[in-house]
Scaffold this motif. Structure first.
Motif, PDB file in Angstrom:
ATOM      1  N   ALA A 105       0.826  -1.206   0.000  1.00  0.00           N
ATOM      2  CA  ALA A 105       0.000   0.000   0.000  1.00  0.00           C
ATOM      3  C   ALA A 105       0.857   1.251   0.000  1.00  0.00           C
ATOM      4  O   ALA A 105       1.938   1.294   0.575  1.00  0.00           O
ATOM      5  CB  ALA A 105      -0.914  -0.010   1.225  1.00  0.00           C
ATOM      6  N   ARG A 106       0.384   2.293  -0.698  1.00  0.00           N
ATOM      7  CA  ARG A 106       1.073   3.594  -0.708  1.00  0.00           C
ATOM      8  C   ARG A 106       0.100   4.652  -0.226  1.00  0.00           C
ATOM      9  O   ARG A 106      -0.924   4.832  -0.859  1.00  0.00           O
ATOM     10  CB  ARG A 106       1.509   3.937  -2.128  1.00  0.00           C
ATOM     11  N   PRO A 107       0.381   5.368   0.832  1.00  0.00           N
ATOM     12  CA  PRO A 107       1.514   5.166   1.742  1.00  0.00           C
ATOM     13  C   PRO A 107       1.315   3.904   2.592  1.00  0.00           C
ATOM     14  O   PRO A 107       0.194   3.418   2.697  1.00  0.00           O
ATOM     15  CB  PRO A 107       1.471   6.423   2.622  1.00  0.00           C
ATOM     16  N   PRO A 108       2.364   3.434   3.217  1.00  0.00           N
ATOM     17  CA  PRO A 108       2.257   2.198   4.014  1.00  0.00           C
ATOM     18  C   PRO A 108       1.447   2.420   5.285  1.00  0.00           C
ATOM     19  O   PRO A 108       1.350   3.535   5.785  1.00  0.00           O
ATOM     20  CB  PRO A 108       3.718   1.890   4.368  1.00  0.00           C
ATOM     21  N   THR A 109       0.853   1.339   5.792  1.00  0.00           N
ATOM     22  CA  THR A 109       0.205   1.413   7.104  1.00  0.00           C
ATOM     23  C   THR A 109       1.272   1.162   8.170  1.00  0.00           C
ATOM     24  O   THR A 109       2.296   0.529   7.900  1.00  0.00           O
ATOM     25  CB  THR A 109      -0.881   0.327   7.223  1.00  0.00           C
ATOM     26  N   TRP A 110       1.053   1.683   9.376  1.00  0.00           N
ATOM     27  CA  TRP A 110       2.034   1.467  10.454  1.00  0.00           C
ATOM     28  C   TRP A 110       2.021   0.013  10.905  1.00  0.00           C
ATOM     29  O   TRP A 110       3.049  -0.635  10.974  1.00  0.00           O
ATOM     30  CB  TRP A 110       1.732   2.364  11.660  1.00  0.00           C
ATOM     31  N   PHE A 111       0.792  -0.459  11.234  1.00  0.00           N
ATOM     32  CA  PHE A 111       0.658  -1.831  11.732  1.00  0.00           C
ATOM     33  C   PHE A 111      -0.365  -2.581  10.878  1.00  0.00           C
ATOM     34  O   PHE A 111      -1.225  -1.947  10.265  1.00  0.00           O
ATOM     35  CB  PHE A 111       0.219  -1.826  13.204  1.00  0.00           C
ATOM     36  N   PRO A 168      10.654   4.708  -1.707  1.00  0.00           N
ATOM     37  CA  PRO A 168       9.834   5.926  -1.659  1.00  0.00           C
ATOM     38  C   PRO A 168       8.338   5.658  -1.671  1.00  0.00           C
ATOM     39  O   PRO A 168       7.566   6.485  -1.183  1.00  0.00           O
ATOM     40  CB  PRO A 168      10.242   6.683  -2.927  1.00  0.00           C
ATOM     41  N   GLN A 169       7.889   4.507  -2.208  1.00  0.00           N
ATOM     42  CA  GLN A 169       6.447   4.303  -2.324  1.00  0.00           C
ATOM     43  C   GLN A 169       5.856   3.624  -1.079  1.00  0.00           C
ATOM     44  O   GLN A 169       4.925   4.139  -0.479  1.00  0.00           O
ATOM     45  CB  GLN A 169       6.117   3.449  -3.561  1.00  0.00           C
ATOM     46  N   THR A 170       6.397   2.477  -0.724  1.00  0.00           N
ATOM     47  CA  THR A 170       5.751   1.693   0.335  1.00  0.00           C
ATOM     48  C   THR A 170       6.577   1.650   1.617  1.00  0.00           C
ATOM     49  O   THR A 170       6.191   0.984   2.572  1.00  0.00           O
ATOM     50  CB  THR A 170       5.523   0.236  -0.134  1.00  0.00           C
ATOM     51  N   GLU A 203       9.798   6.734   4.849  1.00  0.00           N
ATOM     52  CA  GLU A 203       9.280   7.963   4.223  1.00  0.00           C
ATOM     53  C   GLU A 203       8.110   8.506   5.030  1.00  0.00           C
ATOM     54  O   GLU A 203       7.999   9.701   5.285  1.00  0.00           O
ATOM     55  CB  GLU A 203       8.822   7.682   2.789  1.00  0.00           C
ATOM     56  N   ARG A 204       7.205   7.592   5.425  1.00  0.00           N
ATOM     57  CA  ARG A 204       6.031   8.022   6.172  1.00  0.00           C
ATOM     58  C   ARG A 204       6.453   8.584   7.525  1.00  0.00           C
ATOM     59  O   ARG A 204       5.925   9.598   7.994  1.00  0.00           O
ATOM     60  CB  ARG A 204       5.089   6.827   6.347  1.00  0.00           C
ATOM     61  N   LEU A 205       7.442   7.926   8.132  1.00  0.00           N
ATOM     62  CA  LEU A 205       7.911   8.359   9.449  1.00  0.00           C
ATOM     63  C   LEU A 205       8.503   9.760   9.378  1.00  0.00           C
ATOM     64  O   LEU A 205       8.181  10.634  10.187  1.00  0.00           O
ATOM     65  CB  LEU A 205       8.950   7.360   9.958  1.00  0.00           C
ATOM     66  N   ILE A 206       9.357   9.974   8.400  1.00  0.00           N
ATOM     67  CA  ILE A 206      10.065  11.251   8.323  1.00  0.00           C
ATOM     68  C   ILE A 206       9.087  12.375   7.972  1.00  0.00           C
ATOM     69  O   ILE A 206       9.259  13.525   8.380  1.00  0.00           O
ATOM     70  CB  ILE A 206      11.239  11.148   7.322  1.00  0.00           C
ATOM     71  N   GLN A 207       8.012  12.037   7.243  1.00  0.00           N
ATOM     72  CA  GLN A 207       7.003  13.055   6.957  1.00  0.00           C
ATOM     73  C   GLN A 207       6.129  13.308   8.181  1.00  0.00           C
ATOM     74  O   GLN A 207       5.747  14.445   8.449  1.00  0.00           O
ATOM     75  CB  GLN A 207       6.140  12.633   5.763  1.00  0.00           C
ATOM     76  N   GLY A 267       7.777  16.671   0.757  1.00  0.00           N
ATOM     77  CA  GLY A 267       7.687  15.735  -0.361  1.00  0.00           C
ATOM     78  C   GLY A 267       8.380  14.433  -0.022  1.00  0.00           C
ATOM     79  O   GLY A 267       8.525  14.071   1.137  1.00  0.00           O
ATOM     80  N   THR A 268       8.825  13.747  -1.048  1.00  0.00           N
ATOM     81  CA  THR A 268       9.571  12.509  -0.857  1.00  0.00           C
ATOM     82  C   THR A 268      10.998  12.848  -0.457  1.00  0.00           C
ATOM     83  O   THR A 268      11.638  13.697  -1.066  1.00  0.00           O
ATOM     84  CB  THR A 268       9.575  11.707  -2.171  1.00  0.00           C
TER      85      THR A 268
END
Lengths: 305, 298
Positions: free
Chosen positions: A68-74, B135-137, B141-145, B152-153
């Motif tokens: 999935a984009r963005p990824p799920t945490w858990f 960068p996608q999954t 990336e999610r953490l740093i955002q 952005g990425t």
């Protein structure tokens, strides 16, 4: 070589200094210090465990969620679909698991046999060329692994072992020799030879004396040598990459890297991480079970200066 | 290797028996160590395409090294990587060793947590990092955002610099446990009576560290330094798997350059010459270590 190899039983021993009561500090202050210590340490420990936990959790997501984009945490729901997806890569993950297992098994076998026999020979006999051979064996440590693989590729071909698991296992055995021979020689030297002499007088052969009298006494060192050989060959990347080129002869780390490289289409992150779990779990389990022997070898091998 | 003289075996044992015991190991050393070593040196004086026979070319493979951009670039990159990895691992391992050697309850658990990544294969560890930083999954990336560091990425592997630091984080995670365990064993070799005596004499914690702990740890530290340097100079797996030597060939290490020369360019002779250079550098470093150790023993 002044300090000898730590015996396995001594290595994991208790910390030598007990806590001492400190005068002038209140119980509350010491509780605060303890709290700070554990807060900091637990955070650090969590940072070290997080990549493993995260990968394990991701491997249990559904394939859709894992990509999935963005990824799920858990994971939002648990599934083993990523593991079953691995069956469709190349020859199927079972083949590669088996290849890894056979390679590791053979290299443990070769390493243990060669090191036990040589360790015993070096510890118990004087013969022409003994010191030269022992020194040459230790010299293997000095030579960078990667620069030998290239000519080994040629020599393995000469021996008719190209693209065979036996060839790679022998190469990995060679790199384990200095550590294993050194450890086994020290282990045998620590056993008084009088114990064997009694058996020899009773008519046992040298090999018999080794097998029935001394070998049981050095079992911890054998475990250490075997454990190191197993973990090293299970994780080995460069040698199988170069030597095992047949599509059905890849080992686990190699085939996982091909998944990452897109050899089987777009990268399936769920399957990739499931594969990583399969590659990591055996070494973690074996380490946790045999920690004692592993740390003994680590410190005995490293602190021989 | 200076060792004390051994007692001779009993008279019933013939010297040939000794040779029989060491024979398997001796064959492996002869056929898979000494022979390849000779082949390596011979190869380095030839033009040897992977599929085909060798042609002697004298010193060409060596004299052409200065014009070999891939290798020269790899030298610079490997030295930078080695320096950074060694400094990071040394700095952080002291803190972790202090935690692990603590007499407090739980220290053993913390030590195990720090050590576990060491038994994970480098390729598997690099794949964990690859999945987490894509960068996608990737969760990083999610953490740093989420932390708000970037909109952005970020691109953990997007530039050679970022790829280097991402790989360094992997290397610290993967290898530091070894150093921590060895440091803890070193710390435990300091006799507690010495600390006790110094405390009675009024020495504070810093003084005890400087005059008791450090002198005891010096051989351990020297050994760890050499292991860290030689290990880093031979880095390959993590770059092959995580960065693929990129982007823009910006993370190609020495071993990676040898690998590419041999198995991508199929130029075994030149790859052998590069290997010999690498080998000599490593032997020199190891020789220095032995020299230093011997001098201290005198």
């Amino acid at each position: 070589m002044t300090t000898q190899t730590a015996r396995p039983t001594a290595a994991a021993g208790p910390p030598p200094s007990r806590r001492r009561r400190r005068s002038g500090r209140t119980r509350a202050a010491s509780a605060t210090r303890s709290g700070v210590f554990h807060l900091f340490s637990a955070t650090a420990a969590l940072l070290f465990l997080a990549p493993l936990i995260h990968t394990a959790l991701n491997s249990l997501k559904t394939p859709e969620e894992a990509n999935a984009r963005p990824p799920t945490w858990f994971p939002e729901s648990l599934s083993l679909a990523n593991y079953s997806a691995l069956a469709t890569f190349g020859e199927g993950i079972g083949t590669y698991l088996l290849n890894s297992l056979v390679l590791s098994g053979l290299s443990v076998l070769f390493t243990v046999v060669a090191c036990v026999l040589a360790g015993y020979g070096f510890a118990r006999f004087t013969f022409r060329g003994r010191n030269l051979l022992f020194g040459t064996t230790l010299l293997i440590l000095m030579v960078p692994y990667a620069s030998l693989l290239l000519p080994l590729y040629i020599v393995i071909g000469w021996l008719g072992l190209q693209n065979t698991v036996v060839g790679v296992a022998l190469v990995l055995t060679m790199f384990q020799l200095p550590f294993g021979v050194f450890l086994m020689r020290n282990a045998f030297e620590a056993i008084p030879r009088e114990i064997e002499e009694a058996a020899l007088v009773d008519g046992a052969s040298s090999l018999g004396a080794l097998f029935y009298i001394s070998l049981p006494l050095v079992a911890p060192a054998v475990a250490t040598v075997g454990l190191f050989a197993f973990i090293a060959s299970w994780n080995e990347f460069l040698a199988p990459l170069i030597f095992l080129t047949g599509a059905d002869s890849h080992t686990l780390p190699i085939v996982l890297t091909s998944i990452r490289g897109g050899a089987y289409g777009a990268v399936d992150y769920g399957a990739l991480q499931a594969g990583v779990v399969l590659a990591v779990v055996p070494t973690l389990v074996i380490y946790l079970l045999l920690q004692r022997y592993y740390v003994a070898g680590l410190t005995g091998g490293a602190l021989r200066g | 290797m200076p060792r004390q003289q051994h007692r001779r075996g009993t008279l019933t044992r013939r010297p040939a028996t000794g040779w029989l015991f060491v024979l398997p190991a001796a064959l492996i050393v002869l056929l898979l160590f000494l022979l390849p070593l000779g082949v390596l040196i011979a190869m380095s004086f030839t033009d040897w395409p992977l599929l085909g026979g060798p042609e002697p070319t004298g010193l060409d493979n060596y004299t052409s090294i200065p014009q070999n951009d891939l290798f020269i670039g790899a030298i610079a990159f490997t030295l930078l990587y080695t320096a950074l990895a060694t400094v990071l691992i040394f700095g952080i391992s002291f803190v972790l060793a202090a935690i692990s050697a603590s007499p407090r309850r739980g220290a053993k658990f913390y030590r195990t947590a720090f050590f576990l990544p060491y038994v994970v294969g480098t390729a598997a560890a690099a794949l964990i990092w690859y999945a987490a930083t894509n960068p996608q999954t990737g969760v990083m990336e999610r953490l740093i955002q989420a932390v708000g560091l970037t909109d952005g990425t970020f691109g953990f592997l997007a530039t050679p610099d970022k790829a280097l630091w991402t790989t360094l984080s992997l290397v610290v995670w993967k290898f530091i446990g070894f150093q921590v365990v060895v440091l803890v064993v070193g710390l435990q070799s300091v006799p507690p009576e010495l600390h006790e005596a110094a405390r009675v004499d009024g020495a504070n914690a810093v003084q005890r560290l400087r005059w008791i702990t450090l002198p005891f740890l010096r051989p351990t530290l020297a050994l760890l330094l050499v292991l860290s340097i030689t290990g880093s100079l031979l880095a390959f797996d993590q770059f092959y798997v995580l960065t693929n030597g990129g982007p823009d060939r910006g993370t190609v290490t020495l071993v990676y350059a040898v690998y590419q020369t041999a198995f991508t360019s199929f130029d075994l002779g030149r790859a052998a010459a590069l290997s010999v250079v690498l080998l000599l550098a490593l032997v020199a470093i190891n020789g220095l270590q032995l020299f230093a150790l011997r001098r201290r023993e005198d």
